[in-house]
Write a protein that holds these residues in place. Structure first.
Motif, PDB file in Angstrom:
ATOM      1  N   UNK A 202     -14.136 -18.785 -12.268  1.00 61.11           N
ATOM      2  CA  UNK A 202     -14.567 -19.982 -11.761  1.00 61.11           C
ATOM      3  C   UNK A 202     -13.888 -21.377 -12.576  1.00 61.11           C
ATOM      4  N   UNK A 203     -13.310 -21.089 -13.724  1.00 60.50           N
ATOM      5  CA  UNK A 203     -12.612 -21.906 -14.249  1.00 60.50           C
ATOM      6  C   UNK A 203     -11.341 -22.147 -13.853  1.00 60.50           C
ATOM      7  N   UNK A 204     -10.588 -21.090 -12.966  1.00 62.44           N
ATOM      8  CA  UNK A 204      -9.386 -21.572 -12.387  1.00 62.44           C
ATOM      9  C   UNK A 204      -9.673 -22.211 -11.162  1.00 62.44           C
ATOM     10  N   UNK A 205     -10.587 -22.007 -10.501  1.00 59.95           N
ATOM     11  CA  UNK A 205     -11.024 -22.602  -9.228  1.00 59.95           C
ATOM     12  C   UNK A 205     -11.470 -24.104  -9.369  1.00 59.95           C
ATOM     13  N   UNK A 206     -11.832 -24.633 -10.609  1.00 60.07           N
ATOM     14  CA  UNK A 206     -12.149 -25.979 -10.669  1.00 60.07           C
ATOM     15  C   UNK A 206     -11.250 -26.824 -11.499  1.00 60.07           C
ATOM     16  N   UNK A 207     -10.067 -26.075 -11.876  1.00 62.21           N
ATOM     17  CA  UNK A 207      -8.856 -26.404 -12.629  1.00 62.21           C
ATOM     18  C   UNK A 207      -8.066 -27.532 -11.884  1.00 62.21           C
ATOM     19  N   UNK A 208      -7.957 -28.706 -12.305  1.00 61.81           N
ATOM     20  CA  UNK A 208      -7.446 -29.683 -11.662  1.00 61.81           C
ATOM     21  C   UNK A 208      -6.317 -30.610 -12.370  1.00 61.81           C
ATOM     22  N   UNK A 209      -5.194 -30.675 -11.643  1.00 63.88           N
ATOM     23  CA  UNK A 209      -4.245 -31.414 -12.086  1.00 63.88           C
ATOM     24  C   UNK A 209      -3.317 -32.222 -10.871  1.00 63.88           C
ATOM     25  N   UNK A 210      -3.242 -33.506 -11.122  1.00 66.61           N
ATOM     26  CA  UNK A 210      -2.569 -34.268 -10.005  1.00 66.61           C
ATOM     27  C   UNK A 210      -1.684 -35.221 -10.478  1.00 66.61           C
ATOM     28  N   UNK A 211      -0.428 -35.357 -10.247  1.00 65.58           N
ATOM     29  CA  UNK A 211       0.662 -36.286 -10.545  1.00 65.58           C
ATOM     30  C   UNK A 211       0.836 -37.272  -9.481  1.00 65.58           C
ATOM     31  N   UNK A 212      -0.102 -38.290  -9.833  1.00 67.32           N
ATOM     32  CA  UNK A 212      -0.180 -39.565  -8.742  1.00 67.32           C
ATOM     33  C   UNK A 212       1.130 -40.679  -9.055  1.00 67.32           C
ATOM     34  N   UNK A 213       1.104 -41.474  -8.314  1.00 59.18           N
ATOM     35  CA  UNK A 213       2.008 -42.465  -8.606  1.00 59.18           C
ATOM     36  C   UNK A 213       2.083 -43.088  -9.624  1.00 59.18           C
TER      37      UNK A 213
ATOM     38  N   UNK B  28      -6.189 -36.847 -28.863  1.00 57.12           N
ATOM     39  CA  UNK B  28      -6.838 -35.878 -27.868  1.00 57.12           C
ATOM     40  C   UNK B  28      -6.005 -35.453 -26.776  1.00 57.12           C
ATOM     41  N   UNK B  29      -4.636 -36.265 -26.667  1.00 57.49           N
ATOM     42  CA  UNK B  29      -3.740 -35.755 -25.675  1.00 57.49           C
ATOM     43  C   UNK B  29      -3.205 -34.252 -25.926  1.00 57.49           C
ATOM     44  N   UNK B  30      -3.152 -34.033 -27.255  1.00 58.10           N
ATOM     45  CA  UNK B  30      -2.816 -32.589 -27.464  1.00 58.10           C
ATOM     46  C   UNK B  30      -3.816 -31.631 -27.229  1.00 58.10           C
ATOM     47  N   UNK B  31      -4.996 -31.915 -27.480  1.00 57.77           N
ATOM     48  CA  UNK B  31      -6.156 -31.237 -26.977  1.00 57.77           C
ATOM     49  C   UNK B  31      -6.455 -30.897 -25.538  1.00 57.77           C
ATOM     50  N   UNK B  32      -6.164 -32.071 -24.726  1.00 56.80           N
ATOM     51  CA  UNK B  32      -6.591 -32.028 -23.296  1.00 56.80           C
ATOM     52  C   UNK B  32      -5.505 -32.069 -22.472  1.00 56.80           C
ATOM     53  N   UNK B  33      -4.333 -32.848 -22.548  1.00 56.39           N
ATOM     54  CA  UNK B  33      -3.245 -33.042 -21.912  1.00 56.39           C
ATOM     55  C   UNK B  33      -2.355 -31.793 -21.572  1.00 56.39           C
ATOM     56  N   UNK B  34      -2.721 -30.762 -21.091  1.00 54.56           N
ATOM     57  CA  UNK B  34      -1.691 -29.697 -21.004  1.00 54.56           C
ATOM     58  C   UNK B  34      -2.093 -29.017 -19.730  1.00 54.56           C
ATOM     59  N   UNK B  35      -1.173 -28.321 -19.014  1.00 57.24           N
ATOM     60  CA  UNK B  35      -1.243 -27.741 -17.721  1.00 57.24           C
ATOM     61  C   UNK B  35      -0.766 -26.197 -18.114  1.00 57.24           C
ATOM     62  N   UNK B  36      -1.976 -25.390 -18.507  1.00 52.63           N
ATOM     63  CA  UNK B  36      -1.454 -24.040 -18.960  1.00 52.63           C
ATOM     64  C   UNK B  36      -1.635 -22.774 -18.013  1.00 52.63           C
ATOM     65  N   UNK B  37      -0.431 -22.035 -17.772  1.00 52.51           N
ATOM     66  CA  UNK B  37      -0.788 -20.875 -17.107  1.00 52.51           C
ATOM     67  C   UNK B  37      -0.165 -20.904 -15.577  1.00 52.51           C
ATOM     68  N   UNK B  38       1.170 -21.739 -15.605  1.00 55.59           N
ATOM     69  CA  UNK B  38       1.893 -21.671 -14.466  1.00 55.59           C
ATOM     70  C   UNK B  38       3.356 -20.683 -14.732  1.00 55.59           C
ATOM     71  N   UNK B  39       3.642 -20.487 -13.590  1.00 60.05           N
ATOM     72  CA  UNK B  39       4.926 -19.647 -13.579  1.00 60.05           C
ATOM     73  C   UNK B  39       6.112 -20.275 -13.690  1.00 60.05           C
TER      74      UNK B  39
END
Lengths: 176, 202
Positions: A74-85, A134-145
């Motif tokens: 469920x966590x995986x399905x709702x995980x959202x990250x986007x690099x916008x302009x 808080x960036x250290x706690x929340x601003x990471x994208x974990x689990x990519x190849x």
């Protein structure tokens, strides 16, 4: 799903990895529980109580693993990250959502790391640091190849360079 | 830009719901419930062998005591939160976030948009239950006394309101208001960039 995640996807191995990590916590608690039981029940307790206790722990463990696996899916399905302009947007947590938005101008550091399980699974965490805790706690994208980690790192660095790096022929300091 | 400056963004148009006051109570009740659960488990399980020494009755008294004393903390938290809520106001102006806070020692804070480091929109468990959303912006000031007070920010985010250290926490918004506040702040950050064209080629 965001365009960025389509292009640089999370690995489904992340679900397995996180399930294993959370089962460690259960094992630690179970061991503590067993030690408490030993000191409480003492040596004289009948064997049936010990069998019951072990059976209860085993059933609990299986239930826990299944629940953890479904939660991680469920966590995986709702995980959202986007690099916008202009910003990096990262949102996670199906039950308690937390979304952090970081402008590229504020990025102090982009770093990629792996813990022990990540190395076994071939996974990478891409961290984005600003000057806040808080960036250290929340601003990471974990689990990519690896390919996705490299791609994310490159696109982040390119954006940072575009926003804050010195532009060619615009007041660059001379080399000497 | 012209539209933005006409729109008034403050604690009247983006109000903090009074429901937010229930957060400390809810958090403690959940905590007391979890502790009581383990107490009940412990008392029912560990009396297998020697029922005569500890009956489940003792566990019942313990659970009652846990819930009774868990009310004392949130009661004072709620009074404190109520006063903080009454004495905190904010206005998102064109170039600065202007805020006032405090009952006895009063302080004003003016944060330029150009130095905001990140914008956070979040809901913890109590927020979900109460149907509210917390909005947080941060700059990069280092106030060590505030950091020590708030244990690195985690505790502060849980049930607090107003500004402290490098954080501005506006809790108790509806989700729509929090999202729209985020859009407004991001737009103002963009139009207030440190090296924008307005400074004329620094």
């Amino acid at each position: 799903m965001s365009k960025t995640r389509e292009q640089y996807p999370l690995s489904t191995k992340k679900i397995i990895k996180k399930t294993i990590t959370s089962s460690f916590a259960f094992i630690v608690l179970a061991v503590i529980f067993l030690f408490c039981s030993i000191s409480y029940l003492a040596v004289g307790a009948p064997a049936s109580i010990w069998l019951l206790l072990l059976a209860a722990l085993l059933v609990g463990f299986i239930v826990f693993i299944v629940a953890a696996y479904y939660y991680q899916t469920w966590y995986f399905a709702t995980y959202f990250y986007d690099l916008t302009g202009d910003y990096v947007i990262i949102r996670k947590g199906p039950i308690t959502p937390k979304e952090i938005t970081v402008p590229y101008e504020r990025i102090q550091d982009v770093y990629v790391d792996q813990d022990l399980l990540d190395r076994l699974f071939g996974l990478y965490d891409v961290h984005i640091s600003t000057a806040t805790i808080s960036s250290a706690m929340s601003a990471h994208i974990d689990g990519v190849e690896q390919a996705a980690a490299d791609g994310l790192r490159k696109i982040l660095l390119d954006k940072v360079q575009e926003k804050v790096g010195s532009k060619p022929n615009s007041g660059q300091m001379s080399a000497h | 830009m012209a539209n933005e400056s006409k729109q008034v963004v403050n604690d009247k148009t983006y109000p903090i719901s009074w429901r937010w006051l229930l957060k400390p109570l809810l958090g403690t009740f959940v905590g007391a419930g979890i502790v009581s659960f383990f107490v009940i488990i412990a008392f029912t399980f560990f009396t297998f062998g020697n029922q005569d020494v500890n009956g489940p009755f003792n566990g019942g008294i313990l659970v009652f005591i846990i819930f009774f004393f868990s009310l004392v903390g949130p009661f004072f938290s709620m009074i404190f939160a109520f006063v903080r809520r009454l004495t905190f106001d904010y206005t998102f102006e064109d170039n600065f976030i202007v805020m006032h806070q405090g009952l006895i020692s009063r302080s004003q804070r003016n944060i330029p948009y150009s130095v905001l480091q990140n914008v956070i929109v979040k809901q913890d468990l109590s927020d979900r239950i109460l149907g509210i959303t917390t909005f947080i912006v941060e700059n990069a000031v280092q106030d060590f006394s505030a950091m020590a007070r708030n244990k690195g920010g985690r505790r502060y985010e849980m049930s607090m309101i107003g500004f402290s250290g490098n954080k501005v926490v506006i809790p108790g918004l509806t989700n729509d208001l929090a999202q729209s506040l985020k859009e407004i702040v991001l737009a103002k950050m963009k139009s207030n960039q440190a090296h924008s064209s307005k400074t004329g080629g620094l």
